[in-house]
Design a protein around this motif. Structure first.
Motif, PDB file in Angstrom:
ATOM      1  N   ILE A  50       0.831  -1.202   0.186  1.00 18.70           N
ATOM      2  CA  ILE A  50       0.093  -0.085  -0.144  1.00 18.70           C
ATOM      3  C   ILE A  50       0.652   1.238   0.046  1.00 18.70           C
ATOM      4  O   ILE A  50       1.692   1.446   0.787  1.00 18.70           O
ATOM      5  N   ASP A  51       0.603   2.193  -1.070  1.00 16.23           N
ATOM      6  CA  ASP A  51       1.471   3.404  -1.110  1.00 16.23           C
ATOM      7  C   ASP A  51       0.527   4.503  -1.854  1.00 16.23           C
ATOM      8  O   ASP A  51       0.927   4.669  -3.092  1.00 16.23           O
ATOM      9  N   THR A  52      -0.392   5.120  -1.400  1.00 18.60           N
ATOM     10  CA  THR A  52      -1.041   6.067  -2.022  1.00 18.60           C
ATOM     11  C   THR A  52      -1.774   7.187  -0.992  1.00 18.60           C
ATOM     12  O   THR A  52      -1.973   6.806   0.090  1.00 18.60           O
ATOM     13  N   ALA A  53      -2.019   8.242  -1.587  1.00 15.24           N
ATOM     14  CA  ALA A  53      -2.637   9.159  -0.849  1.00 15.24           C
ATOM     15  C   ALA A  53      -4.152   8.957  -0.685  1.00 15.24           C
ATOM     16  O   ALA A  53      -5.056   9.744  -0.050  1.00 15.24           O
ATOM     17  N   GLU A  81       2.500   5.879   2.038  1.00 14.20           N
ATOM     18  CA  GLU A  81       1.356   6.882   2.665  1.00 14.20           C
ATOM     19  C   GLU A  81       0.377   5.506   2.520  1.00 14.20           C
ATOM     20  O   GLU A  81       0.207   4.590   1.306  1.00 14.20           O
ATOM     21  N   GLY A  82      -0.616   5.319   3.484  1.00 13.29           N
ATOM     22  CA  GLY A  82      -1.868   4.700   3.333  1.00 13.29           C
ATOM     23  C   GLY A  82      -2.775   5.842   3.616  1.00 13.29           C
ATOM     24  O   GLY A  82      -3.117   5.945   4.927  1.00 13.29           O
ATOM     25  N   GLY A  83      -3.615   6.154   2.539  1.00 16.94           N
ATOM     26  CA  GLY A  83      -4.614   7.147   2.712  1.00 16.94           C
ATOM     27  C   GLY A  83      -5.962   6.480   2.198  1.00 16.94           C
ATOM     28  O   GLY A  83      -6.269   6.164   1.202  1.00 16.94           O
ATOM     29  N   SER A  84      -7.094   6.644   3.295  1.00 16.66           N
ATOM     30  CA  SER A  84      -8.397   6.624   2.949  1.00 16.66           C
ATOM     31  C   SER A  84      -8.828   5.227   2.211  1.00 16.66           C
ATOM     32  O   SER A  84      -8.025   4.294   2.446  1.00 16.66           O
ATOM     33  N   ILE A 129      -8.035   9.294   6.119  1.00  9.79           N
ATOM     34  CA  ILE A 129      -8.076  10.326   5.168  1.00  9.79           C
ATOM     35  C   ILE A 129      -6.540  11.200   5.165  1.00  9.79           C
ATOM     36  O   ILE A 129      -5.976  11.097   6.244  1.00  9.79           O
ATOM     37  N   SER A 130      -6.200  11.685   3.988  1.00 11.29           N
ATOM     38  CA  SER A 130      -4.781  12.515   4.358  1.00 11.29           C
ATOM     39  C   SER A 130      -4.740  13.651   5.166  1.00 11.29           C
ATOM     40  O   SER A 130      -5.842  14.271   5.381  1.00 11.29           O
ATOM     41  N   ALA A 171      -1.902  16.019  10.639  1.00 15.91           N
ATOM     42  CA  ALA A 171      -0.887  14.798  10.890  1.00 15.91           C
ATOM     43  C   ALA A 171      -0.702  14.302  12.454  1.00 15.91           C
ATOM     44  O   ALA A 171      -0.849  13.101  12.745  1.00 15.91           O
ATOM     45  N   GLU A 172      -0.583  15.434  13.315  1.00 15.16           N
ATOM     46  CA  GLU A 172      -0.321  15.092  14.648  1.00 15.16           C
ATOM     47  C   GLU A 172      -1.636  14.509  15.371  1.00 15.16           C
ATOM     48  O   GLU A 172      -1.622  13.508  16.088  1.00 15.16           O
TER      49      GLU A 172
END
Length: 326
Positions: A159-162, A200-203, A226-227, A246-247
């Protein structure tokens, strides 16, 4: 892999490494007095790296996860598999280069590998759509997952996507339905499945290939609903609040391991995977092998039950009455 960008928190380390290289050139020219200084600086650089990367903030972890030199799916495929053959197309509309897939051997074991693929330059990113898959990408995943199940092959998803691509064409071709169909299919697969968040693992774009028996994460990868930029735009009406988001999202590997979402963290090379592909890939290969050996002991029915139990145990619900009583 050469670095095209140095992150702010990497600068002290990079500067120290530059000084070491300069001293080594002097030593190569016959200056033996520099040997002890080089040894001292190398020890200092190693210590600085360990300290830096052991206590990164969520924002810094996100920057590493999105680093332009970070290894992508094909980089790992080349390191951990042999006899890899790429398979394309959804047999309904088109091939989606944002998702790559194929069969290969991992330590002699035949496996199906599916993963998001980003590009290294503008031309590649246009082709790969920055790793954001369209419906045909997820339908390609479904086709190949069924093929893997037919031949009893374990499935590994990287997995590697926004997130999934939100364009008009993707929506017209049924983006939401394609993701939902992937989740439905993965929930019932009768072969071992493992997903690894490598960046990245987004949404839903990430979750669409993440409903697996085991979820692993590379040390500096992130995984969230979500990003951070999307979250900042919705909650604070300001995309520049990305760092705050992000935090708040609790998206790091350590966070998700504590929450029970992630089943294991794969250590990266010191400084991040982009500074040591071979070391990181070796750790990834070892982790995959160990989990595949464990999952191979389960029957098809047990694999489905194991997956069901795993996702039922993520999160919990507290009633308002119970909370008030406490």
């Amino acid at each position: 892999m050469s670095n095209t960008r140095v992150l702010d928190f990497e600068k002290p380390i990079v500067e120290l490494e530059g000084k070491i290289r300069e001293l080594k050139l002097l030593l190569a020219g016959g200056n033996e007095d520099m040997a002890k200084e080089i040894e001292r600086l190398e020890a200092r650089a190693s210590q600085l790296q360990r300290e830096h990367y052991a206590q990164l903030s969520a924002w810094e972890q996100l920057q590493l996860a999105k680093h332009p030199d970070r290894p992508y799916t094909f980089d790992y495929v080349g390191e951990i598999t042999t006899d890899f053959v790429e398979l394309k197309g959804d047999r309904a509309y088109n091939d989606d280069p944002a998702i790559v897939a194929g069969m290969g051997r991992l330590r002699g074991r035949r496996v199906m590998i599916i993963g998001h693929q980003k590009g290294r330059n503008t031309k590649e990113n246009v082709l790969r759509n920055f790793g954001m898959a369209r419906p045909e990408g997820y339908r390609k995943c479904q086709r190949l997952m069924r093929l893997a199940e037919q031949f009893g092959l374990p499935i590994i998803c990287l997995i590697d996507t926004a997130g999934a691509y939100p364009g008009i064409g993707a929506e017209e071709r049924g983006q939401a339905e394609a993701i939902a169909a992937s989740l439905e299919l993965m929930a019932a697969l009768r072969v071992p499945t493992i997903s690894v968040v490598i960046g990245e693992g987004g949404s839903g774009g990430a979750l669409a290939i993440g409903l697996t028996n085991r979820i692993l994460m590379l040390q500096h990868a992130v995984y969230s609903v979500i990003s951070p930029r999307g979250c900042a735009s919705i909650l604070w009406k300001n995309p520049e609040a990305e760092q705050t988001a992000a935090e708040q999202l609790r998206m790091t590997a350590e966070d998700l391991l504590n929450f029970g979402v992630c089943d294991g963290i794969i250590r990266e090379a010191i400084g991040g995977a982009h500074r040591g592909l071979t070391v990181t890939a070796a750790a990834l290969e070892q982790a995959l092998d160990e989990h595949l050996i464990e999952l191979a002991k389960l029957s098809p029915e047990q694999l489905v039950a194991d997956r069901y139990t795993k996702f039922r145990q993520i999160g919990h619900i507290e009633s308002r009455a119970a909370s008030s009583a406490d």
